[in-house]
Write a protein that holds these residues in place. Structure first.
Motif, PDB file in Angstrom:
ATOM      1  N   UNK A   9     -12.068   2.716 -19.092  1.00 50.98           N
ATOM      2  CA  UNK A   9     -11.041   1.292 -18.655  1.00 50.98           C
ATOM      3  C   UNK A   9     -10.397   2.202 -18.607  1.00 50.98           C
ATOM      4  N   UNK A  10      -9.414   3.268 -18.701  1.00 48.56           N
ATOM      5  CA  UNK A  10      -8.738   4.133 -18.160  1.00 48.56           C
ATOM      6  C   UNK A  10      -9.297   5.283 -16.995  1.00 48.56           C
ATOM      7  N   UNK A  11     -10.389   5.590 -17.326  1.00 46.54           N
ATOM      8  CA  UNK A  11     -11.179   5.785 -16.862  1.00 46.54           C
ATOM      9  C   UNK A  11     -11.370   5.416 -15.427  1.00 46.54           C
ATOM     10  N   UNK A  12     -11.890   4.585 -15.235  1.00 46.67           N
ATOM     11  CA  UNK A  12     -12.187   4.022 -14.235  1.00 46.67           C
ATOM     12  C   UNK A  12     -10.652   3.030 -13.531  1.00 46.67           C
ATOM     13  N   UNK A  13      -9.869   3.059 -14.064  1.00 45.54           N
ATOM     14  CA  UNK A  13      -8.470   2.608 -13.246  1.00 45.54           C
ATOM     15  C   UNK A  13      -7.592   4.165 -12.571  1.00 45.54           C
ATOM     16  N   UNK A  14      -8.489   4.879 -13.768  1.00 47.61           N
ATOM     17  CA  UNK A  14      -7.749   6.176 -12.238  1.00 47.61           C
ATOM     18  C   UNK A  14      -8.440   6.432 -11.560  1.00 47.61           C
ATOM     19  N   UNK A  15      -9.810   6.416 -11.385  1.00 43.52           N
ATOM     20  CA  UNK A  15     -10.444   6.416 -10.089  1.00 43.52           C
ATOM     21  C   UNK A  15     -10.700   5.752  -9.219  1.00 43.52           C
ATOM     22  N   UNK A  16     -10.424   4.225  -9.383  1.00 46.64           N
ATOM     23  CA  UNK A  16     -10.391   3.328  -7.970  1.00 46.64           C
ATOM     24  C   UNK A  16      -8.776   3.091  -7.973  1.00 46.64           C
ATOM     25  N   UNK A  17      -7.867   4.029  -8.848  1.00 52.50           N
ATOM     26  CA  UNK A  17      -7.048   3.958  -8.076  1.00 52.50           C
ATOM     27  C   UNK A  17      -6.842   5.330  -6.833  1.00 52.50           C
ATOM     28  N   UNK A  18      -7.328   6.412  -7.341  1.00 52.21           N
ATOM     29  CA  UNK A  18      -7.551   6.859  -6.310  1.00 52.21           C
ATOM     30  C   UNK A  18      -8.389   6.562  -5.260  1.00 52.21           C
ATOM     31  N   UNK A  19      -8.744   6.024  -5.726  1.00 47.40           N
ATOM     32  CA  UNK A  19     -10.139   5.637  -4.227  1.00 47.40           C
ATOM     33  C   UNK A  19      -9.793   4.726  -3.115  1.00 47.40           C
ATOM     34  N   UNK A  20      -8.757   3.171  -4.212  1.00 50.37           N
ATOM     35  CA  UNK A  20      -7.723   2.923  -3.368  1.00 50.37           C
ATOM     36  C   UNK A  20      -6.968   3.546  -2.311  1.00 50.37           C
ATOM     37  N   UNK A  21      -6.828   4.392  -2.534  1.00 48.71           N
ATOM     38  CA  UNK A  21      -5.343   5.703  -1.726  1.00 48.71           C
ATOM     39  C   UNK A  21      -5.744   5.825  -1.103  1.00 48.71           C
ATOM     40  N   UNK A  22      -7.272   6.539  -1.214  1.00 48.72           N
ATOM     41  CA  UNK A  22      -7.460   6.803   0.738  1.00 48.72           C
ATOM     42  C   UNK A  22      -8.031   5.812   2.207  1.00 48.72           C
ATOM     43  N   UNK A  23      -7.159   4.487   1.686  1.00 46.22           N
ATOM     44  CA  UNK A  23      -7.509   2.703   2.251  1.00 46.22           C
ATOM     45  C   UNK A  23      -6.737   3.338   2.952  1.00 46.22           C
ATOM     46  N   UNK A  24      -6.646   2.417   4.625  1.00 46.11           N
ATOM     47  CA  UNK A  24      -5.894   3.291   5.474  1.00 46.11           C
ATOM     48  C   UNK A  24      -5.566   1.858   5.826  1.00 46.11           C
ATOM     49  N   UNK A  25      -4.827   1.122   5.776  1.00 50.60           N
ATOM     50  CA  UNK A  25      -4.181  -0.340   6.396  1.00 50.60           C
ATOM     51  C   UNK A  25      -3.373  -0.067   7.554  1.00 50.60           C
ATOM     52  N   UNK A  26      -4.256  -0.920   8.993  1.00 50.29           N
ATOM     53  CA  UNK A  26      -3.237  -1.035  10.197  1.00 50.29           C
ATOM     54  C   UNK A  26      -3.869  -2.218  11.034  1.00 50.29           C
ATOM     55  N   UNK A  27      -4.007  -1.894  12.620  1.00 50.17           N
ATOM     56  CA  UNK A  27      -4.943  -2.827  13.461  1.00 50.17           C
ATOM     57  C   UNK A  27      -5.693  -1.998  12.910  1.00 50.17           C
ATOM     58  N   UNK A  28      -6.589  -3.250  13.315  1.00 39.75           N
ATOM     59  CA  UNK A  28      -8.352  -2.916  13.139  1.00 39.75           C
ATOM     60  C   UNK A  28      -8.933  -1.584  14.667  1.00 39.75           C
ATOM     61  N   UNK A  29      -8.230  -2.292  15.927  1.00 41.25           N
ATOM     62  CA  UNK A  29      -8.049  -2.141  16.975  1.00 41.25           C
ATOM     63  C   UNK A  29      -8.874  -0.336  16.977  1.00 41.25           C
ATOM     64  N   UNK A  30      -7.287  -0.217  16.552  1.00 44.97           N
ATOM     65  CA  UNK A  30      -7.016   0.830  15.904  1.00 44.97           C
ATOM     66  C   UNK A  30      -8.574   1.902  14.911  1.00 44.97           C
ATOM     67  N   UNK A  31      -8.919   2.749  15.628  1.00 45.53           N
ATOM     68  CA  UNK A  31     -10.393   3.245  14.943  1.00 45.53           C
ATOM     69  C   UNK A  31     -10.159   4.147  13.614  1.00 45.53           C
ATOM     70  N   UNK A  32      -8.484   4.669  13.578  1.00 46.25           N
ATOM     71  CA  UNK A  32      -8.119   5.563  12.099  1.00 46.25           C
ATOM     72  C   UNK A  32      -8.205   4.114  11.041  1.00 46.25           C
ATOM     73  N   UNK A  33      -7.692   3.365  10.880  1.00 46.44           N
ATOM     74  CA  UNK A  33      -7.986   2.011  10.189  1.00 46.44           C
ATOM     75  C   UNK A  33      -8.717   1.709   9.857  1.00 46.44           C
TER      76      UNK A  33
END
Length: 482
Positions: A299-323
Motif C-alpha cells: 500500500x505505502x509503496x504504491x501510494x508513494x510511487x503513484x504520487x511521484x508518477x502523478x507529479x510528472x503530469x503537466x496540466x494545461x491547455x491541450x493545444x500546447x505541446x507541453x501539456x
C-alpha cells in the motif's frame, strides 16, 4: 472571442441538406472559457420529426443497396477523412479539452473504424449454412431500419463512429444526436462522410437531449437506439423505448477497479501504465480506473510511487505541446469532481495533489484540476461508490484476494477491471470472478483491435458486441429453409 468557427456551426443535417438553426447555443473552450469555438443548433420538434421522416424514407432504397456499394462508399469517405485529420485536431482540442496526442488518436481511430468496417462487411455478411437431415437452413442477415445514435461529450468521435459506421454499412439509416458540449468535430467529420452516401442515410440533430431523445425513443419507425452515456439516462431510454420494443445497444457508466496484488511488479513502466489507465483524458473515460485496491503489504509503496508518477503530469491547455493533461470538459463536471474531493476531505480522507501547472497565470480561465490521490476513504464513502469521471483516484488496501474481489464487485457497475500481478494464471483466475465486461492484466486500456469491444455487465451496458465492427448489433438474423 470567436476564431475559426467550423462550417457546421449552428447547423444540422436532414435529407442531405445542411440547415441553419434559428436558435443556437455557444460551445466554449474548456481551457479558456471566454473563447467561443462555435455554436450548436437547438433543433425543434419539427426538425426532429423531419429527420425521422428523412431516415425512414431513405431506408427503403438504402437497405436494398449492394454490399460492395456500401463498402466502396465507406472506403472512399475514409480516404477523404484521412486527408483532413491533421487540420481538425485543433478544433477537437478547443471544444473537448484533450491534449494534442489524445485528440489526434481519436480522429485517426475514426478512419480506422471506417476502413476496417468496410473490409469486414463483405466477409461477415455471407449467410451461415446449417444442415439437419434433409432440411437445409441458412441464417441470413438484414438491416433493422432507422437507427438513433446518441453520444456523449467525453470521447465523441470514436464513440459516434463505432456506431454510425456499422449501422450504415449494415444498410440502416441513422439519426445522430451529438452532445451539445462537444458536437463540432463530430459534425465536421460526419459532413464529409454523409456526402458519400445518398441523402437521408445520415441525419444530424442537436439540442435538447430530453426532447430529441424522447421523440427518437417513442417513434415506432426508429428500430434501434445506440446510446453512450450515464446509467440513469440509459434507464430512461429503456423505459421510453419499451412501448415499441426497440433494440437497445447501450454503453453506460463505470466504476472500474484495479487490483494490485502482493506480487505486482511496481517498476516505472508499470506505474506509468497505471497512471495512464487513471488519467487518460483527465479521467473522463467511462472505462478508466476509478478505484485502486492494493494489497496491504504494498500500500505505502504504491501510494508513494503513484504520487511521484502523478507529479510528472503537466496540466494545461491541450493545444500546447507541453501539456500532458487538459481540463475537464464542462463546468458541471468540474464542479461535481471538485465537490466530490472536498466532501472526501471533510469526511476525514487525505488528498495528495500532484502535477505541474503549465500556465499558472491562466489556471482560473479554464476547468483545470491537478490530479489527486485520495487515501483514508473506506468502501462505503462517496468518492469510492460514485463514478468520479475526473483526475482523482481513491486507493484502498486489502488483506487477501477474496476481499479484493468482493470489494471490486461491490458496485452496480461492471464495465472494465484490471489485475496487476506477476502471475498471469493468477490474473486469469481472478478475472473469472470479477464482474466486468473485460479484464486487463497489468494494464487498463482499450483493445488495440478496434473491431473488438465488450460493453459492460450489470448497470454498465446492454448488448454484447465482441467483434465484426459491431455489425451484429445493427442487423436482424432470420432463418431460410428448404
Amino acid at each position: 472571442m470567436t476564431t475559426g468557427w467550423p462550417d457546421v456551426s449552428a447547423r444540422y443535417l436532414i435529407g442531405g441538406q445542411w440547415r441553419k438553426a434559428s436558435d443556437a447555443a455557444t460551445v466554449h473552450n474548456p481551457a479558456s472559457t471566454r473563447e467561443i469555438v462555435g455554436e450548436v443548433a437547438l433543433c425543434t420538434k419539427q426538425d426532429v420529426a423531419e429527420a425521422i421522416d428523412s431516415a425512414a424514407d431513405a431506408f427503403a432504397s438504402w437497405s436494398r443497396s449492394e454490399l460492395a456499394d456500401r463498402a466502396n462508399r465507406m472506403s472512399a469517405a475514409a480516404r477523404e477523412l484521412q486527408a483532413v485529420v491533421e487540420q481538425n485536431v485543433p478544433l477537437f482540442v478547443r471544444e473537448n479539452g484533450k491534449v494534442l496526442v489524445e485528440a489526434k488518436k481519436d480522429l485517426l481511430r475514426c478512419v480506422q473504424i471506417m476502413a476496417g468496417g468496410a473490409e469486414e462487411l463483405l466477409e461477415w455478411w455471407h449467410p451461415e449454412k446449417l444442415e439437419s437431415g434433409a432440411q437445409k437452413v441458412q441464417i441470413r442477415k438484414r438491416p433493422r431500419g432507422v437507427t438513433a445514435v446518441i453520444t456523449p461529450w467525453n470521447s465523441p468521435l470514436i464513440l459516434t463512429f463505432k456506431r454510425v459506421v456499422p449501422a450504415v454499412l449494415a444498410g440502416n439509416t441513422v439519426i445522430v444526436k451529438p452532445a451539445t458540449n462537444c458536437p463540432l468535430t463530430v459534425m465536421t467529420f460526419l459532413q464529409i462522410v454523409a456526402a458519400h452516401f445518398p441523402p437521408g442515410v445520415i441525419n444530424i440533430v442537436t439540442g435538447s437531449g430530453s426532447m430529441i431523445g424522447g421523440m427518437l425513443c417513442t417513434d415506432p419507425r426508429v428500430r434501434t437506439i445506440a446510446f453512450v452515456g450515464g446509467t440513469e439516462t440509459g434507464k430512461e431510454i429503456m423505459r421510453l423505448s419499451a412501448g415499441t420494443v426497440k433494440k437497445l445497444y447501450m454503453e453506460l457508466g463505470g466504476n472500474d477497479p484495479a487490483l494490485v496484488l502482493d506480487d505486482a511488479v511496481l517498476d516505472a513502466d508499470t506505474v506509468q501504465r497505471l497512471r495512464f489507465g487513471i488519467l487518460r483524458a483527465a479521467g473522463q473515460v467511462c472505462s478508466a480506473v476509478k478505484r485502486v485496491y492494493v494489497h496491504e503489504s504494498r500500500y505505502e509503496e504504491l501510494v508513494d510511487k503513484l504520487a511521484k508518477e502523478f507529479g510528472r503530469v503537466v496540466v494545461g491547455n491541450g493545444i500546447q505541446p507541453d501539456a500532458t493533461m487538459g481540463p475537464l470538459n464542462n463546468k458541471s463536471q468540474f464542479d461535481f469532481v471538485r465537490s466530490l474531493v472536498e466532501r472526501a476531505q471533510q469526511s476525514g480522507a487525505q488528498v495528495i495533489r500532484a502535477g505541474r501547472k503549465l500556465n499558472p497565470e491562466t489556471w482560473e480561465d479554464g476547468y483545470f484540476m491537478e490530479p489527486a490521490i485520495v487515501t483514508g476513504a473506506d468502501q462505503g464513502s462517496e468518492i469510492v461508490k460514485e463514478e468520479q469521471f475526473g483526475p482523482v483516484i481513491p486507493v484502498i488496501p486489502f488483506s487477501d484476494a477474496d476481499e479484493a474481489v468482493a470489494l471490486a464487485n461491490d458496485t452496480e457497475f461492471g464495465l472494465r477491471a484490471s489485475v496487476w500481478t506477476a502471475d498471469e494464471a493468477r490474473a486469469a483466475e481472478l478475472a473469472d470472478r470479477l464482474e466486468a465486461g473485460a479484464v486487463f492484466h497489468n494494464n487498463h486500456t482499450i483493445f488495440q483491435d478496434l473491431h473488438l469491444d465488450f460493453p459492460g455487465l450489470k448497470e454498465s451496458g446492454l448488448s454484447r458486441e465482441t467483434r465484426h465492427c459491431a455489425l451484429e448489433l445493427f442487423t436482424d438474423t432470420y432463418g431460410f429453409a428448404n
